[in-house]
Design a protein around this motif. Structure first.
Motif, PDB file in Angstrom:
ATOM      1  N   SER A  36      28.694  31.270  33.373  1.00  0.00           N
ATOM      2  CA  SER A  36      28.071  31.885  32.190  1.00  0.00           C
ATOM      3  C   SER A  36      26.548  31.820  32.263  1.00  0.00           C
ATOM      4  CB  SER A  36      28.541  31.170  30.918  1.00  0.00           C
ATOM      5  OG  SER A  36      29.919  31.320  30.749  1.00  0.00           O
ATOM      6  N   LEU A  37      26.028  30.659  32.596  1.00  0.00           N
ATOM      7  CA  LEU A  37      24.571  30.507  32.647  1.00  0.00           C
ATOM      8  C   LEU A  37      23.953  31.356  33.757  1.00  0.00           C
ATOM      9  CD1 LEU A  37      24.200  26.690  31.937  1.00  0.00           C
ATOM     10  CD2 LEU A  37      23.781  28.608  30.374  1.00  0.00           C
ATOM     11  N   LEU A  38      24.657  31.496  34.858  1.00  0.00           N
ATOM     12  CA  LEU A  38      24.156  32.314  35.960  1.00  0.00           C
ATOM     13  C   LEU A  38      24.057  33.786  35.539  1.00  0.00           C
ATOM     14  CD1 LEU A  38      23.248  32.085  38.890  1.00  0.00           C
ATOM     15  CD2 LEU A  38      25.604  32.508  39.569  1.00  0.00           C
ATOM     16  N   ALA A  39      24.930  34.225  34.662  1.00  0.00           N
ATOM     17  CA  ALA A  39      24.961  35.638  34.250  1.00  0.00           C
ATOM     18  C   ALA A  39      24.139  35.934  33.006  1.00  0.00           C
ATOM     19  CB  ALA A  39      26.417  36.055  34.002  1.00  0.00           C
ATOM     20  N   TYR A  81      32.827  37.793  28.287  1.00  0.00           N
ATOM     21  CA  TYR A  81      32.136  38.792  29.113  1.00  0.00           C
ATOM     22  C   TYR A  81      31.166  38.109  30.065  1.00  0.00           C
ATOM     23  CZ  TYR A  81      29.319  42.841  30.382  1.00  0.00           C
ATOM     24  OH  TYR A  81      28.661  43.814  31.081  1.00  0.00           O
ATOM     25  N   GLN A  82      30.348  37.240  29.517  1.00  0.00           N
ATOM     26  CA  GLN A  82      29.327  36.568  30.320  1.00  0.00           C
ATOM     27  C   GLN A  82      29.955  35.665  31.393  1.00  0.00           C
ATOM     28  OE1 GLN A  82      25.275  34.931  28.887  1.00  0.00           O
ATOM     29  NE2 GLN A  82      26.723  33.256  28.626  1.00  0.00           N
ATOM     30  N   ALA A  83      31.020  34.956  31.059  1.00  0.00           N
ATOM     31  CA  ALA A  83      31.661  34.051  32.017  1.00  0.00           C
ATOM     32  C   ALA A  83      32.236  34.809  33.214  1.00  0.00           C
ATOM     33  CB  ALA A  83      32.765  33.250  31.331  1.00  0.00           C
ATOM     34  N   HIS A  84      32.695  36.029  32.986  1.00  0.00           N
ATOM     35  CA  HIS A  84      33.333  36.801  34.062  1.00  0.00           C
ATOM     36  C   HIS A  84      32.412  37.854  34.672  1.00  0.00           C
ATOM     37  CE1 HIS A  84      36.590  38.277  36.455  1.00  0.00           C
ATOM     38  NE2 HIS A  84      36.497  39.485  35.930  1.00  0.00           N
ATOM     39  N   LEU A  85      31.229  38.017  34.136  1.00  0.00           N
ATOM     40  CA  LEU A  85      30.353  39.108  34.537  1.00  0.00           C
ATOM     41  C   LEU A  85      30.101  39.164  36.043  1.00  0.00           C
ATOM     42  CD1 LEU A  85      28.498  41.464  33.803  1.00  0.00           C
ATOM     43  CD2 LEU A  85      26.706  39.810  33.300  1.00  0.00           C
ATOM     44  N   LEU A  86      29.816  38.061  36.675  1.00  0.00           N
ATOM     45  CA  LEU A  86      29.513  38.051  38.108  1.00  0.00           C
ATOM     46  C   LEU A  86      30.747  37.781  38.951  1.00  0.00           C
ATOM     47  CD1 LEU A  86      26.113  36.137  37.947  1.00  0.00           C
ATOM     48  CD2 LEU A  86      26.496  38.606  38.083  1.00  0.00           C
ATOM     49  N   ALA A 192      32.872  47.906  32.995  1.00  0.00           N
ATOM     50  CA  ALA A 192      34.229  47.848  32.460  1.00  0.00           C
ATOM     51  C   ALA A 192      35.034  46.766  33.158  1.00  0.00           C
ATOM     52  CB  ALA A 192      34.918  49.188  32.612  1.00  0.00           C
ATOM     53  N   PHE A 193      34.773  46.563  34.438  1.00  0.00           N
ATOM     54  CA  PHE A 193      35.477  45.529  35.209  1.00  0.00           C
ATOM     55  C   PHE A 193      35.366  44.177  34.522  1.00  0.00           C
ATOM     56  CE2 PHE A 193      34.482  42.065  38.185  1.00  0.00           C
ATOM     57  CZ  PHE A 193      35.708  41.918  38.818  1.00  0.00           C
ATOM     58  N   THR A 194      34.215  43.870  33.983  1.00  0.00           N
ATOM     59  CA  THR A 194      33.976  42.579  33.370  1.00  0.00           C
ATOM     60  C   THR A 194      34.842  42.367  32.141  1.00  0.00           C
ATOM     61  OG1 THR A 194      31.746  42.756  34.170  1.00  0.00           O
ATOM     62  CG2 THR A 194      32.165  41.048  32.562  1.00  0.00           C
ATOM     63  N   PHE A 195      35.262  43.420  31.496  1.00  0.00           N
ATOM     64  CA  PHE A 195      36.091  43.273  30.307  1.00  0.00           C
ATOM     65  C   PHE A 195      37.528  42.904  30.638  1.00  0.00           C
ATOM     66  CE2 PHE A 195      32.573  45.334  28.185  1.00  0.00           C
ATOM     67  CZ  PHE A 195      32.452  44.512  27.081  1.00  0.00           C
ATOM     68  N   TRP A 196      37.821  42.602  31.891  1.00  0.00           N
ATOM     69  CA  TRP A 196      39.135  42.077  32.257  1.00  0.00           C
ATOM     70  C   TRP A 196      39.406  40.783  31.542  1.00  0.00           C
ATOM     71  CZ3 TRP A 196      39.498  42.233  38.269  1.00  0.00           C
ATOM     72  CH2 TRP A 196      39.727  43.540  38.671  1.00  0.00           C
ATOM     73  N   PHE A 197      38.353  40.023  31.279  1.00  0.00           N
ATOM     74  CA  PHE A 197      38.578  38.720  30.686  1.00  0.00           C
ATOM     75  C   PHE A 197      39.390  38.907  29.451  1.00  0.00           C
ATOM     76  CE2 PHE A 197      34.683  40.075  28.685  1.00  0.00           C
ATOM     77  CZ  PHE A 197      34.933  39.807  27.385  1.00  0.00           C
TER      78      PHE A 197
END
Length: 197
Positions: A36-39, A81-86, A192-197
């Protein structure tokens, strides 16, 4: 009948009795926070933050790496979103997905920051809820097998919302669907890929 059995197992579980499980859960939480912090400074995360600020609402939940409190729904959405973004977040073999992005985001959104009259939240209660969510999601992932994924569905979304949102007996019940509930694994575009979470 199976649902009743599942909830009885959850109710009677003792997830903190196994030191290895506790250690792995702590590693999962640290991974979630680090991802999360990285993103947090990514353009799309900043755009989502602006949308949340424009939407407004009753500030009651925290965002990882950001100072404003937001609504519980906004926190679950943004933190997931942020946790999965990268796409650096955890992967679980039985889940066939990324359990922490959904489970921890839902649990964090339910911490009663502005309601001191609710039962005291302890680290042990939070950790137990997280472990229960992972376990339920993993068992459901094993039960549905890989055919679900081959048909285009992603377990992070289809299983994760229910496990993070309803697999917890330790917080007050959530009234919102899990972020990304019912999503497929073939969204269009990187955002949109990031919204898989």
């Amino acid at each position: 009948m199976l649902t009743t059995q599942l909830f009885e197992l959850i109710e009677n579980s003792r997830p903190l009795d196994n030191p290895k499980v506790v250690r792995l859960a702590i590693e999962g939480i640290l991974d979630y926070i680090a991802s999360s912090l990285l993103a947090r400074s990514q353009d799309s995360a900043q755009a989502l933050m602006r949308w949340i600020q424009d939407e407004g609402g009753h500030p009651a939940a925290l965002l990882i790496g950001h100072s404003p409190l937001v609504t519980a729904r906004q926190a679950a959405l943004f933190n997931g979103y942020q946790a999965h973004l990268l796409d650096y977040d955890d992967v679980h073999e039985q889940v066939r997905g990324h359990p922490s992005a959904v489970i921890l985001s839902a649990l964090l959104s339910q911490i009663p920051l502005t309601q001191p009259d609710l039962p005291e939240l302890t680290g042990k209660r939070f950790l137990a809820a997280y472990i229960i969510g992972i376990e339920v999601m993993a068992r459901l992932g094993e039960a549905i097998g890989d055919g679900h994924y081959r048909k285009g569905w992603h377990n992070t979304a289809t299983l994760g919302g229910g496990c993070g949102d309803r697999g917890d007996r330790l917080f007050s019940p959530s009234t919102f669907p899990g972020p990304g509930d019912g999503d497929c694994r073939n969204p269009v575009g990187r955002l949109a890929f990031t919204f898989w979470f």
